[in-house]
Design a protein around this motif. Sequence first.
Motif, short mmCIF file in Angstrom:
data_model
loop_
_atom_site.label_atom_id
_atom_site.label_comp_id
_atom_site.label_asym_id
_atom_site.label_seq_id
_atom_site.Cartn_x
_atom_site.Cartn_y
_atom_site.Cartn_z
N ALA A 279 -14.13 -6.46 1.57
CA ALA A 279 -15.18 -5.64 2.19
C ALA A 279 -14.73 -4.20 2.38
CB ALA A 279 -15.58 -6.26 3.54
N VAL A 280 -13.50 -4.00 2.90
CA VAL A 280 -13.05 -2.62 3.15
C VAL A 280 -12.78 -1.89 1.83
CG1 VAL A 280 -12.13 -3.14 5.44
CG2 VAL A 280 -10.59 -3.23 3.48
N HIS A 281 -12.35 -2.63 0.79
CA HIS A 281 -12.15 -2.00 -0.52
C HIS A 281 -13.48 -1.58 -1.15
CE1 HIS A 281 -7.79 -3.46 -1.55
NE2 HIS A 281 -7.86 -2.68 -0.49
N SER A 282 -14.55 -2.26 -0.77
CA SER A 282 -15.87 -1.85 -1.30
C SER A 282 -16.41 -0.66 -0.53
CB SER A 282 -16.85 -3.03 -1.23
OG SER A 282 -17.18 -3.30 0.13
N LEU A 283 -15.91 -0.45 0.70
CA LEU A 283 -16.38 0.68 1.51
C LEU A 283 -15.67 1.98 1.13
CD1 LEU A 283 -18.06 1.67 3.96
CD2 LEU A 283 -16.13 1.00 5.41
N TYR A 284 -14.32 1.92 1.02
CA TYR A 284 -13.52 3.09 0.65
C TYR A 284 -12.60 2.72 -0.52
CZ TYR A 284 -14.85 4.85 5.28
OH TYR A 284 -15.55 5.26 6.39
N LYS A 285 -12.24 3.73 -1.32
CA LYS A 285 -11.38 3.48 -2.49
C LYS A 285 -9.93 3.18 -2.06
CE LYS A 285 -13.49 5.94 -6.36
NZ LYS A 285 -14.86 6.00 -5.83
N PRO A 286 -9.36 2.06 -2.53
CA PRO A 286 -7.94 1.79 -2.22
C PRO A 286 -7.01 2.68 -3.03
CG PRO A 286 -8.83 0.03 -3.60
CD PRO A 286 -9.97 0.97 -3.31
N LEU A 287 -5.90 3.12 -2.43
CA LEU A 287 -4.91 3.93 -3.16
C LEU A 287 -4.01 3.01 -3.97
CD1 LEU A 287 -3.82 6.60 -0.51
CD2 LEU A 287 -5.49 6.83 -2.33
N PRO A 288 -3.77 3.32 -5.25
CA PRO A 288 -2.94 2.44 -6.09
C PRO A 288 -1.52 2.31 -5.54
CG PRO A 288 -4.05 4.14 -7.41
CD PRO A 288 -4.27 4.49 -5.98
N GLY A 289 -0.97 1.09 -5.63
CA GLY A 289 0.43 0.85 -5.24
C GLY A 289 0.66 0.79 -3.75
N ARG A 290 -0.41 0.84 -2.95
CA ARG A 290 -0.24 0.85 -1.49
C ARG A 290 -0.66 -0.47 -0.84
NH1 ARG A 290 0.22 6.11 0.59
NH2 ARG A 290 0.59 5.08 2.58
N PHE A 291 -1.01 -1.49 -1.66
CA PHE A 291 -1.42 -2.78 -1.10
C PHE A 291 -0.22 -3.71 -1.02
CE2 PHE A 291 -2.75 -7.18 -2.20
CZ PHE A 291 -3.29 -7.51 -0.96
N LYS A 292 -0.05 -4.36 0.14
CA LYS A 292 1.05 -5.33 0.31
C LYS A 292 0.49 -6.60 0.96
CE LYS A 292 4.81 -2.00 0.60
NZ LYS A 292 5.75 -1.30 1.47
N ASP A 293 0.84 -7.73 0.35
CA ASP A 293 0.37 -9.02 0.87
C ASP A 293 1.53 -9.73 1.58
OD1 ASP A 293 -0.63 -11.49 1.39
OD2 ASP A 293 -1.52 -11.81 -0.59
N TYR A 294 1.63 -9.48 2.89
CA TYR A 294 2.67 -10.16 3.67
C TYR A 294 2.20 -11.51 4.20
CZ TYR A 294 5.23 -5.72 3.67
OH TYR A 294 5.92 -4.59 3.29
N ILE A 295 0.96 -11.91 3.86
CA ILE A 295 0.50 -13.25 4.24
C ILE A 295 1.09 -14.26 3.25
CG2 ILE A 295 -1.49 -14.79 4.42
CD1 ILE A 295 -3.08 -12.48 5.59
N ALA A 296 0.93 -13.95 1.95
CA ALA A 296 1.49 -14.83 0.91
C ALA A 296 3.01 -14.76 0.91
CB ALA A 296 0.94 -14.45 -0.46
N MET A 297 3.56 -13.57 1.19
CA MET A 297 5.02 -13.38 1.21
C MET A 297 5.43 -12.76 2.54
SD MET A 297 5.92 -12.19 -2.69
CE MET A 297 4.81 -10.79 -2.80
#
Length: 714
Positions: A279-297
């Motif tokens: 939902a938030v990615h559809s609202l504003y553009k995500p910056l490349p390389g700045r996403f981190k998934d600490y739930i899976a890891m």
Amino acid sequence: MPDIDAFTEGLKEYLDDQAVNLVRQAYICAEKAHEGQFRRSGEPYIIHPLAVAKILAGLRMDPQTLMAALLHDVIEDTDVAKEELAAQFGDVVAELVDGVSKLTQIEFKSKAEAQAENFRKMTLAMAKDIRVILVKLADRLHNMRTLGPLHPEKRRRIATETLDIYAPIANRLGINSIRIELEDLGFAALYPMRAKYIRKAVQNLRGNHQEIIGEIKRRLEEKLSQRDLEGVIIGREKHLNSIYQKMKYKHKSFHEIMDVYAFRIVTDSEDSCYRILGAVHSLYKPLPGRFKDYIAMPKANGYQSLHTTLFGMHVNIEIQIRTSEMEALANNGIAAHWLYKSSSPDVAAASQVRVDRWVKGLMEMRDRADDSMEFIEDVKIDLFPDEIYVFTPKGKILELPAGATPVDFAYSIHTDVGNACVACRVNKVLSPLSVPLQSGQTIEIVTAPGAKPSMSWLNFVVTGKAKSGIRHFLKEQKQSESSELGRLLLKKSLNSFGKTLSDIPEERIKRVVQHNKVGSFDDILEEIGLGSRMSYIVARQLVPVEGDEEELEILQSDDSENALTIKGAEGLLVSYAHCCKPIPGDPIVGIMGSGSGMTIHAESCTKLSSKGRKQQDGKEQGGWVTLDWAKDITDEFSVELKIGLERHRGIIAEIASAVTLADGNIEKINVEEQNAQLSVISLVVHVQGRRHLARLMRRIRNMKAVISISRVKN
């Protein structure tokens, strides 16, 4: 007792009446024990243990921890004994109080050494019961809040120790609420003016940013509502120490840091986290390389969350998305273990396993370190990780600090894997052991029986576990090699008396050990191998002159007809002199250095006159050992050659080709002098002995351009 009444009333939110009564009894015991004692501020001393208990109650700790917090200074500062506490409150509480008491300062040569030794003791206490360190963290937090009355120098020392040790431990245990406050208080105590200016600047900016913050929050809430997603949106404050560290180490201006708007979205389930991310990615553009998934890891301290950075409203927006359980774990870390013990055993177990693994690693490093200073340096590395995540061939995720290499990866699996590591595959491609790893790579370690760590690994490994593992192995190897070399040297000296070691009575060996004031005969052998004790003197002590039972400290030459045999690969304790570069076939001698083992020189080496035999009281001191080469040596040795030749195009390539045809290897080539017609080249090559060298020199001498060739011996 208004303070204790309010405190115990608050405890009823999560503890039953019986537990609350036990906590009250602990308070009464502590108040009685500390009666007449005051803090430097002039307040009654009981204020401090009560404040420590309040901090831990804020983390919803169990009653035993709260009782230990109230009583934590009783054994140290009053007449109450551990046995009395055990009789009244049980063994667990008494052990916790005793554990905290043992972490107090003792006298050392330096403050750094005291800090290091205290941390070493802390790991032992943590291994017994992790709650000891939780009480210590709360104790340190209250002391930091009340630093005011202390002398400025003591304030700075406590603040430095807090930033170096206690805040990183709080971070490693995932207790974010305590870690942030410790960092900010430590920063303010060390740099009061800087903290004051940054705090004032933040307050001034906060008013200007309220409108943008409100607008971003409104749009986020609107988007979640459209998608029918539950989530509480909280604006995140930036902390003083965090701002300062980014300005200092990332070279960012204050306004660059403050122009990033930070929010946290707390939701009901893991599934909702990922849906909110969409939902938030559809609202504003995500910056490349700045996403981190600490739930899976998850991070090593158990932290879980989704991190993303968006660009909208002409500003960067940092968003963290997590469940309420993850939020509690992020703030309380290992302390949440007790909170979730009954309601969510899986969360509690995962948290405990991570901490147990870390503490076990600390204990391994503690056992291997030579001293407290080495131990704390290794641990500090592991307390400040910028994480990368890599995979084993079976898909298991391992977290390592940024800059970690395959050797660090090998030691993180097991010390034995690290010790036997010879090569690695990164994403199925053979790679150097020193290559820095990147997140997402799959690492496979190749081991071999009999393989050993190299001292050069210490130049590139970054984890404390790898460093301590390599040092420990090399130390053991050095001891083993020095003992073996010492035995050979002693055997040679005993031969000159017509004796062998088996001829010496056990009683005589014990007397020699006692006389030399060492722990065992092996210690004497090690010292002989290291060159810090002369084999002739020990042999003379073992074989007394007839009628003279005393050990005579006579210095004589250790030379004899029975020469030691050198095989070429003696290890850490035998090295080859760089000055004369001896090779098989050269007449050689060994020079014993104090504590460094034996260095092998050619007999003709000019440095022998100063390093070899010295006059002492009219007698020769045995500084050297006669040596022979073993037959069939296959190792390669460095030799330096000086070649004079006529200059022409491609001559270096021709020399390299000649060396290769003679089965030699070039280590280094350097043009020392040259003019229009002539050049002088220095060439370092690897050969197996004098015959091999003669064959190689003959092949080079036969080249048309070569005028002269000679071996450089000194």
